[in-house]
Enzyme design. Sequence first.
Site, PDB file in Angstrom:
ATOM      1  N   SER A 243     -32.152 -29.466  44.507  1.00  0.00           N
ATOM      2  CA  SER A 243     -32.803 -30.625  43.891  1.00  0.00           C
ATOM      3  C   SER A 243     -31.873 -31.200  42.833  1.00  0.00           C
ATOM      4  O   SER A 243     -30.925 -30.529  42.393  1.00  0.00           O
ATOM      5  CB  SER A 243     -34.106 -30.160  43.234  1.00  0.00           C
ATOM      6  OG  SER A 243     -34.606 -31.127  42.335  1.00  0.00           O
TER       7      SER A 243
ATOM      8  N   TYR B 245     -40.363 -25.401  38.574  1.00  0.00           N
ATOM      9  CA  TYR B 245     -39.583 -26.075  39.623  1.00  0.00           C
ATOM     10  C   TYR B 245     -38.107 -26.126  39.228  1.00  0.00           C
ATOM     11  O   TYR B 245     -37.220 -25.807  40.028  1.00  0.00           O
ATOM     12  CB  TYR B 245     -40.141 -27.480  39.844  1.00  0.00           C
ATOM     13  CG  TYR B 245     -39.544 -28.207  41.028  1.00  0.00           C
ATOM     14  CD1 TYR B 245     -39.996 -27.961  42.327  1.00  0.00           C
ATOM     15  CD2 TYR B 245     -38.530 -29.144  40.857  1.00  0.00           C
ATOM     16  CE1 TYR B 245     -39.456 -28.628  43.417  1.00  0.00           C
ATOM     17  CE2 TYR B 245     -37.986 -29.814  41.948  1.00  0.00           C
ATOM     18  CZ  TYR B 245     -38.455 -29.555  43.218  1.00  0.00           C
ATOM     19  OH  TYR B 245     -37.912 -30.210  44.301  1.00  0.00           O
TER      20      TYR B 245
HETATM   21  N1  LIG Z   1     -39.128 -35.318  47.807  1.00  0.00           N
HETATM   22  C1  LIG Z   1     -38.171 -35.192  46.925  1.00  0.00           C
HETATM   23  O1  LIG Z   1     -37.870 -36.150  46.170  1.00  0.00           O
HETATM   24  C2  LIG Z   1     -37.405 -33.923  46.800  1.00  0.00           C
HETATM   25  C3  LIG Z   1     -36.319 -33.911  45.936  1.00  0.00           C
HETATM   26  C4  LIG Z   1     -35.568 -32.750  45.787  1.00  0.00           C
HETATM   27  C5  LIG Z   1     -35.917 -31.622  46.513  1.00  0.00           C
HETATM   28  N2  LIG Z   1     -36.987 -31.650  47.345  1.00  0.00           N
HETATM   29  C6  LIG Z   1     -37.270 -30.417  48.084  1.00  0.00           C
HETATM   30  O2  LIG Z   1     -37.307 -30.686  49.462  1.00  0.00           O
HETATM   31  C7  LIG Z   1     -38.115 -29.704  50.118  1.00  0.00           C
HETATM   32  C8  LIG Z   1     -39.115 -30.419  51.014  1.00  0.00           C
HETATM   33  O3  LIG Z   1     -40.007 -31.168  50.210  1.00  0.00           O
HETATM   34  P1  LIG Z   1     -40.640 -32.554  50.652  1.00  0.00           P
HETATM   35  O4  LIG Z   1     -40.216 -33.555  49.664  1.00  0.00           O
HETATM   36  O5  LIG Z   1     -40.421 -32.812  52.100  1.00  0.00           O
HETATM   37  O6  LIG Z   1     -42.171 -32.249  50.319  1.00  0.00           O
HETATM   38  P2  LIG Z   1     -43.432 -31.970  51.226  1.00  0.00           P
HETATM   39  O7  LIG Z   1     -43.661 -33.152  52.090  1.00  0.00           O
HETATM   40  O8  LIG Z   1     -44.468 -31.552  50.247  1.00  0.00           O
HETATM   41  O9  LIG Z   1     -42.994 -30.745  52.147  1.00  0.00           O
HETATM   42  C9  LIG Z   1     -42.955 -29.430  51.680  1.00  0.00           C
HETATM   43  C10 LIG Z   1     -42.939 -28.507  52.870  1.00  0.00           C
HETATM   44  O10 LIG Z   1     -42.937 -27.146  52.413  1.00  0.00           O
HETATM   45  C11 LIG Z   1     -43.994 -26.476  53.059  1.00  0.00           C
HETATM   46  N3  LIG Z   1     -44.520 -25.363  52.287  1.00  0.00           N
HETATM   47  C12 LIG Z   1     -44.962 -25.383  51.010  1.00  0.00           C
HETATM   48  N4  LIG Z   1     -45.440 -24.179  50.674  1.00  0.00           N
HETATM   49  C13 LIG Z   1     -45.293 -23.373  51.757  1.00  0.00           C
HETATM   50  C14 LIG Z   1     -45.614 -22.031  52.049  1.00  0.00           C
HETATM   51  N5  LIG Z   1     -46.224 -21.231  51.157  1.00  0.00           N
HETATM   52  N6  LIG Z   1     -45.318 -21.530  53.273  1.00  0.00           N
HETATM   53  C15 LIG Z   1     -44.741 -22.327  54.190  1.00  0.00           C
HETATM   54  N7  LIG Z   1     -44.419 -23.609  53.995  1.00  0.00           N
HETATM   55  C16 LIG Z   1     -44.702 -24.128  52.789  1.00  0.00           C
HETATM   56  C17 LIG Z   1     -45.053 -27.536  53.228  1.00  0.00           C
HETATM   57  O11 LIG Z   1     -46.034 -27.132  54.139  1.00  0.00           O
HETATM   58  P3  LIG Z   1     -47.562 -27.704  53.979  1.00  0.00           P
HETATM   59  O12 LIG Z   1     -47.565 -29.078  54.563  1.00  0.00           O
HETATM   60  O13 LIG Z   1     -48.365 -26.721  54.741  1.00  0.00           O
HETATM   61  O14 LIG Z   1     -47.878 -27.713  52.501  1.00  0.00           O
HETATM   62  C18 LIG Z   1     -44.190 -28.678  53.725  1.00  0.00           C
HETATM   63  O15 LIG Z   1     -43.861 -28.504  55.073  1.00  0.00           O
HETATM   64  C19 LIG Z   1     -38.758 -28.886  48.996  1.00  0.00           C
HETATM   65  O16 LIG Z   1     -38.014 -27.693  48.797  1.00  0.00           O
HETATM   66  C20 LIG Z   1     -38.617 -29.795  47.787  1.00  0.00           C
HETATM   67  O17 LIG Z   1     -38.611 -29.077  46.591  1.00  0.00           O
HETATM   68  C21 LIG Z   1     -37.743 -32.770  47.505  1.00  0.00           C
END
Ligand SMILES: NC(=O)c1ccc[n+]([C@@H]2O[C@H](COP(=O)([O-])OP(=O)(O)OC[C@H]3O[C@@H](n4cnc5c(N)ncnc54)[C@H](OP(=O)(O)O)[C@@H]3O)[C@@H](O)[C@H]2O)c1
Length: 251
Positions: free
Chosen positions: A143, A156
Amino acid sequence: MTNIFDLGGKVAIVTGANTGIGQAIALSLAQAGADIAAVGRTPAQETVEKVRALGRKAEIVSADLSSIEPVQRVVDETIDKLGGLDILINNAGIIRRADSVDFSEADWDAVIDTNLKATFFLAQAAGRHMLAQGSGKIVNIASLLSFQGGIRVPSYTASKSGVAGLTKLLANEWAAKGVNVNAIAPGYIATNNTAALQADETRNRQIQERIPAGRWGEASDIGGAAVFLSSSAANYIHGHVLAVDGGWLAR
Ligand SMILES: NC(=O)c1ccc[n+]([C@@H]2O[C@H](COP(=O)([O-])OP(=O)(O)OC[C@H]3O[C@@H](n4cnc5c(N)ncnc54)[C@H](OP(=O)(O)O)[C@@H]3O)[C@@H](O)[C@H]2O)c1
C-alpha cells in the site's frame, strides 16, 4: 519471438479474488495465460466464470484468511485441482478506521491477522513448494501506507509497512533459490476498501487533486504490474515494492 510476459502453463493463487483488485489481477494473469485458483471467504464465482471465458482453467478454493489454519490446504488444494503452483498473489486484506486514541484491540488484531500474519504464512506454505521446484513468483499487495503514515488506520499502516519489510526479507532468503518475492503498492483505487473515502466528498476531492494522474485508479490498473512481476520479465527483480499510484508518491 518469445513473449517474456507469457504466463502460459503457469498456475496462480490469487487471494481475495471475488472482487476489486484481486479479481482484476486474476483476469490479467489469465489473459497472460495463467490458470487461476481463486481463494477467499466469499466464493469467487464471477471471477472463475470470467477466467474460464478467457479459455483458462479456474477453480474456487474456499478459505477464511483471518486465521492461518487454511494456508497449507490452500496450497495443497490448488496443486490438486490445477496441477501445480507457480505464482502467489497475496491480495486479501481489510482496513479498519478510527482515531488512534480510541482504536480497539479487536480492530488491531483483525487487520494484522489477515493482512500480515496470513500473508506471511501463505507465502511460507507456497514458498516451500516453490523452493522445492526451484522456481516461483510471490507478489504481495502492499500500500502507499507501506511508505507513508496515513491517518486513523494504525493497524492497516502497521500491517502494510510489515508487508513491505517481509517482502524484502523473503527476497533475501529466496532470491538465490529461484523464487522472486516482490510487492505492488496500489495508490487510491476505487474498490470496497476505499468506499468510505470515495463517499466523503471533501476527502474524495482532496485525494483526487493530489494525484498527478488526476483520477482515482481502477482495479484493472493494477493487473499489468502483477503480470510483469509474475513473469520471466521480472526474473532479476527481488524485494521491490512497485508503486502503481498515478504518481502519488512522486508528489
Ligand atoms: N483500494 C485501494 O485503494 C487499495 C490501496 C492499497 C492497497 N490495497 C490493498 O489491495 C488489496 C485488495 O483490496 P481491494 O481494494 O480490492 O478491496 P476489497 O474490494 O475490499 O477486496 C478485499 C478482498 O480481500 C478479501 N478478504 C478480506 N478478508 C478476508 C479473509 N478473512 N479471508 C479471505 N479473504 C478475505 C475480500 O473478501 P470478501 O469480499 O469476502 O470480504 C476481498 O476479496 C488489499 O490487501 C488492500 O489492502 C487497496
